[in-house]
Design a protein around this motif. Structure first.
Motif, PDB file in Angstrom:
ATOM      1  N   ARG A 153      -0.969  20.686 -10.846  1.00  0.00           N
ATOM      2  CA  ARG A 153       0.118  19.710 -10.747  1.00  0.00           C
ATOM      3  C   ARG A 153       0.032  18.671 -11.874  1.00  0.00           C
ATOM      4  N   SER A 154       1.198  18.346 -12.432  1.00  0.00           N
ATOM      5  CA  SER A 154       1.313  17.282 -13.434  1.00  0.00           C
ATOM      6  C   SER A 154       2.131  16.151 -12.830  1.00  0.00           C
ATOM      7  N   PHE A 155       1.585  14.931 -12.883  1.00  0.00           N
ATOM      8  CA  PHE A 155       2.239  13.753 -12.308  1.00  0.00           C
ATOM      9  C   PHE A 155       2.584  12.772 -13.424  1.00  0.00           C
ATOM     10  N   TYR A 156       3.832  12.303 -13.439  1.00  0.00           N
ATOM     11  CA  TYR A 156       4.224  11.260 -14.398  1.00  0.00           C
ATOM     12  C   TYR A 156       5.456  10.557 -13.864  1.00  0.00           C
ATOM     13  N   SER A 157       5.887   9.517 -14.554  1.00  0.00           N
ATOM     14  CA  SER A 157       7.042   8.743 -14.098  1.00  0.00           C
ATOM     15  C   SER A 157       7.886   8.332 -15.286  1.00  0.00           C
ATOM     16  N   LEU A 158       9.201   8.421 -15.111  1.00  0.00           N
ATOM     17  CA  LEU A 158      10.141   7.958 -16.135  1.00  0.00           C
ATOM     18  C   LEU A 158      10.832   6.668 -15.711  1.00  0.00           C
ATOM     19  N   LYS A 159      10.602   6.241 -14.438  1.00  0.00           N
ATOM     20  CA  LYS A 159      11.278   5.055 -13.921  1.00  0.00           C
ATOM     21  C   LYS A 159      10.370   4.389 -12.897  1.00  0.00           C
ATOM     22  N   PRO A 160      10.213   3.074 -12.925  1.00  0.00           N
ATOM     23  CA  PRO A 160       9.353   2.387 -11.968  1.00  0.00           C
ATOM     24  C   PRO A 160       9.730   2.737 -10.527  1.00  0.00           C
ATOM     25  N   GLY A 161       8.701   2.950  -9.702  1.00  0.00           N
ATOM     26  CA  GLY A 161       8.936   3.244  -8.301  1.00  0.00           C
ATOM     27  C   GLY A 161       9.214   4.699  -7.998  1.00  0.00           C
ATOM     28  N   GLN A 162       9.256   5.551  -9.047  1.00  0.00           N
ATOM     29  CA  GLN A 162       9.535   6.966  -8.844  1.00  0.00           C
ATOM     30  C   GLN A 162       8.385   7.818  -9.388  1.00  0.00           C
ATOM     31  N   LEU A 172      -4.654  11.701  -3.812  1.00  0.00           N
ATOM     32  CA  LEU A 172      -3.257  11.640  -4.255  1.00  0.00           C
ATOM     33  C   LEU A 172      -2.783  10.194  -4.389  1.00  0.00           C
ATOM     34  N   ILE A 173      -3.239   9.325  -3.486  1.00  0.00           N
ATOM     35  CA  ILE A 173      -2.864   7.906  -3.575  1.00  0.00           C
ATOM     36  C   ILE A 173      -3.403   7.301  -4.879  1.00  0.00           C
ATOM     37  N   LYS A 174      -4.641   7.650  -5.260  1.00  0.00           N
ATOM     38  CA  LYS A 174      -5.216   7.150  -6.510  1.00  0.00           C
ATOM     39  C   LYS A 174      -4.438   7.680  -7.717  1.00  0.00           C
ATOM     40  N   ILE A 175      -4.015   8.958  -7.645  1.00  0.00           N
ATOM     41  CA  ILE A 175      -3.235   9.535  -8.747  1.00  0.00           C
ATOM     42  C   ILE A 175      -1.913   8.798  -8.905  1.00  0.00           C
ATOM     43  N   ILE A 176      -1.247   8.517  -7.779  1.00  0.00           N
ATOM     44  CA  ILE A 176       0.042   7.809  -7.839  1.00  0.00           C
ATOM     45  C   ILE A 176      -0.151   6.414  -8.426  1.00  0.00           C
ATOM     46  N   HIS A 220       0.838  -1.185   0.000  1.00  0.00           N
ATOM     47  CA  HIS A 220       0.000   0.000   0.000  1.00  0.00           C
ATOM     48  C   HIS A 220       0.883   1.248   0.000  1.00  0.00           C
ATOM     49  N   ILE A 221       0.507   2.240  -0.800  1.00  0.00           N
ATOM     50  CA  ILE A 221       1.276   3.485  -0.865  1.00  0.00           C
ATOM     51  C   ILE A 221       1.054   4.266   0.427  1.00  0.00           C
ATOM     52  N   VAL A 222       2.168   4.616   1.122  1.00  0.00           N
ATOM     53  CA  VAL A 222       2.045   5.281   2.424  1.00  0.00           C
ATOM     54  C   VAL A 222       2.749   6.635   2.473  1.00  0.00           C
ATOM     55  N   ASP A 223       3.731   6.860   1.611  1.00  0.00           N
ATOM     56  CA  ASP A 223       4.454   8.129   1.689  1.00  0.00           C
ATOM     57  C   ASP A 223       5.321   8.295   0.442  1.00  0.00           C
ATOM     58  N   LEU A 224       5.987   9.456   0.351  1.00  0.00           N
ATOM     59  CA  LEU A 224       6.931   9.752  -0.736  1.00  0.00           C
ATOM     60  C   LEU A 224       8.229  10.263  -0.128  1.00  0.00           C
ATOM     61  N   GLN A 229      -5.510  19.659 -10.018  1.00  0.00           N
ATOM     62  CA  GLN A 229      -5.416  20.887  -9.235  1.00  0.00           C
ATOM     63  C   GLN A 229      -5.699  20.551  -7.764  1.00  0.00           C
ATOM     64  N   GLN A 230      -4.849  21.079  -6.912  1.00  0.00           N
ATOM     65  CA  GLN A 230      -4.910  20.670  -5.512  1.00  0.00           C
ATOM     66  C   GLN A 230      -4.648  21.861  -4.589  1.00  0.00           C
TER      67      GLN A 230
END
Length: 528
Positions: A234-243, A206-210, A166-170, A222-223
């Motif tokens: 805010r724009s969310f994306y990833s270039l590497k798994p886990g990040q 935010l957890i659903k977005i991640i 479960h996602i808990v933090d960043l 927008q938050q």
């Protein structure tokens, strides 16, 4: 066990092979500073023949301003000889026969031969390495400038999960100055810390977005962040798994204006469109910088792979043929000696062609090649090049020439010659035996059109878009000698003629290249 004489002979042979074929320059000097031995790499690097070096003071290889001082260094070294790097931490320069100075790295060693102290210098020309390092520094500087200068908050974070996934933090991995300003903390106070320390626990949204980002989506949201008291786009994306990468634009004022100007819908839409455009532009700038780094890394990898393969093959041929020649020492073995001599000559030509490609590309990229015009009989030039290439034709290959129009044009003869040689050489190389090659030239209404058609292996359709790129070679040509620079160089040459190059190709059926350019070039434009 081999007898001592055999061991000694093999040791000397090994030393000679190492000395002759080393890619680093080797010079042996005596206590008087006179050159006793110099390997071929030294001759090539400095432009001297071996007989011009033997017996000469080693200062002949040093810039004139440093020669007197260097004599004392030689005396000091023989007084206390030891293995070391010369001029550690300093910029060392050497001098060619033609007077050109260039940067070098030098390592010193010593040994005793029949009671005489000798010093060995290993000399490496590092000018290309310096250029590469400078280009890398410049690229890094450009990326840093963009990264530090963008107004949006940039956050690179590690996604933290519990034992149940479960996602808990960043966890903060990297931020830019805009993020420091938003969080009112310094970079060292943020990196390595959890998001919850500054912004509180993650909410469900935010957890659903991640979770969506982990599946490959690019999410924009927008938050309102309570702990900061401001709105962000805010724009969310990833270039590497886990990040997770987050780009945030402060839109607090926009939200306030939206509330105050709710009735001005047209003005609101205009503001939102401008904001969206700005976010996209900034996101593109950062993405472009990251892509440029990736492209540079891939280009370096392709260069190292091609250079390693293309140099290793002819060098191996030269080494093996040289060793075999020594075994054919009888008169009746002359044919065997000639066969290996021919192989050596061919390998040396391959190396020369590779170096010519690298030098041509370097000159073109630095803008050192300029077009200059003269009156050219294009028919005679074409026939002359065909005759020159006849020695390269495979069994049964023939080059046919057709010409239509005025034979005289005004253009750069050297550039045209290079273009024709390259395209026709490729046609020969990538065509089999008993195949025909066609060179057709047509001049009409001040437009010259040259076509080179072959019946060779062709270019796979899915790779044709890449054929003018640097160091690119199609998959069906990897077993054929080449650097992947030829077509890139030809394209640059054609552009210098204010012309254009295209091609059509079908795998296993052949390729036709078409070069078009002005037949009567503008003297003022081209410097004629």
């Amino acid at each position: 066990m081999p007898d001592p004489q055999t061991i000694l002979f093999e040791s000397e042979a090994g030393f000679q092979a190492l000395f002759q074929y080393a890619t680093v320059g080797i010079v042996v000097i005596d206590r008087e500073g006179l050159i006793q031995l110099a390997n071929p790499c030294i001759e090539k690097t400095f432009g001297y023949k071996n007989q011009e070096l033997i017996g000469q003071p080693v200062e002949i290889l040093i810039p004139e301003a440093l020669r007197k001082k260097h004599v004392k260094h030689v005396e000091g070294y023989f007084a206390n000889p030891k293995v070391r790097s010369m001029g550690y931490g300093l910029n060392l320069f050497a001098r060619r026969k033609d007077g050109i100075q260039f940067p070098v790295e030098i390592s010193l060693g010593h040994y005793e031969f029949y009671g005489e102290q000798l010093a060995v210098a290993f000399v490496t020309n590092i000018i290309e390495r310096i250029k590469t390092e400078e280009q890398a520094r410049q690229s890094e500087k450009e990326y840093h400038f963009i990264f530090e200068g963008i107004q949006e908050s940039f956050m690179l974070q590690q996604i933290i999960k519990d034992k149940n996934e479960h996602i808990v933090d960043l966890l903060f991995l990297e931020i830019n100055p805009a993020t420091e300003h938003i969080l009112q903390k310094g970079r060292n106070e943020i990196i390595g810390h959890f998001r919850s320390e500054f912004l509180g626990p993650l909410d469900d949204t935010l957890i659903k977005i991640i979770s969506r980002v982990e599946k490959g989506e690019h999410v924009r949201h927008q938050q309102y962040i309570d702990t900061i008291g401001r709105w962000f786009d805010r724009s969310f994306y990833s270039l590497k798994p886990g990040q997770l990468i987050t780009l945030s634009t402060d839109i607090t004022q926009h939200k306030l204006d939206e509330e105050a100007l709710r009735k001005s819908q047209s003005a609101l839409e205009s503001e939102a469109a401008a904001l969206e455009k700005k976010v996209i532009e900034r996101t593109f700038e950062l993405t472009e910088a990251l892509e440029r780094e990736k492209e540079l890394s891939e280009l370096k990898s392709r260069f190292l792979s091609i250079a390693s393969h293309e140099f290793r093959t002819p060098l191996s041929t030269i080494l093996s043929s040289t060793s075999l020649i020594d075994k054919y020492n009888k008169e009746e073995q002359e044919e065997n000696r000639k066969k290996h001599t021919t192989r050596i000559k061919s390998a040396v030509k391959n190396l020369t062609d590779i170096l010519d490609d690298f030098l041509s590309l370097d000159k073109l990229e630095q803008g050192k090649v300029k077009a200059s015009t003269e009156i050219i009989n294009l028919y005679e030039l074409s026939a002359e090049i065909i005759e020159e290439l006849n020695c390269l034709l495979k069994t049964g290959q023939v080059i046919y020439l057709s010409f239509n129009g005025n034979r005289n044009i005004v253009q750069d003869k050297k550039i045209l010659r290079n273009v024709l040689l390259n395209l026709l050489s490729n046609a020969i190389k990538y065509s089999g035996e008993q195949k025909s090659i066609y060179l057709s030239v047509e001049i009409e209404n001040n437009l010259a059109s040259i076509k080179v058609k072959d019946e060779g292996i062709g270019i796979p359709e899915n790779e044709q878009k890449n054929m003018f790129g640097k160091f690119y070679r199609a998959n069906n040509a990897t077993n054929i000698q080449g650097t992947g620079l030829g077509l890139n160089i030809v394209k640059r040459y054609v552009e210098l003629l204010n012309g254009d190059i295209t091609f059509v190709s079908k795998e296993n059926e052949g390729t036709t290249f078409t070069v078009s350019f002005p037949a009567w070039a503008d003297y003022n434009r081209m410097g004629g």
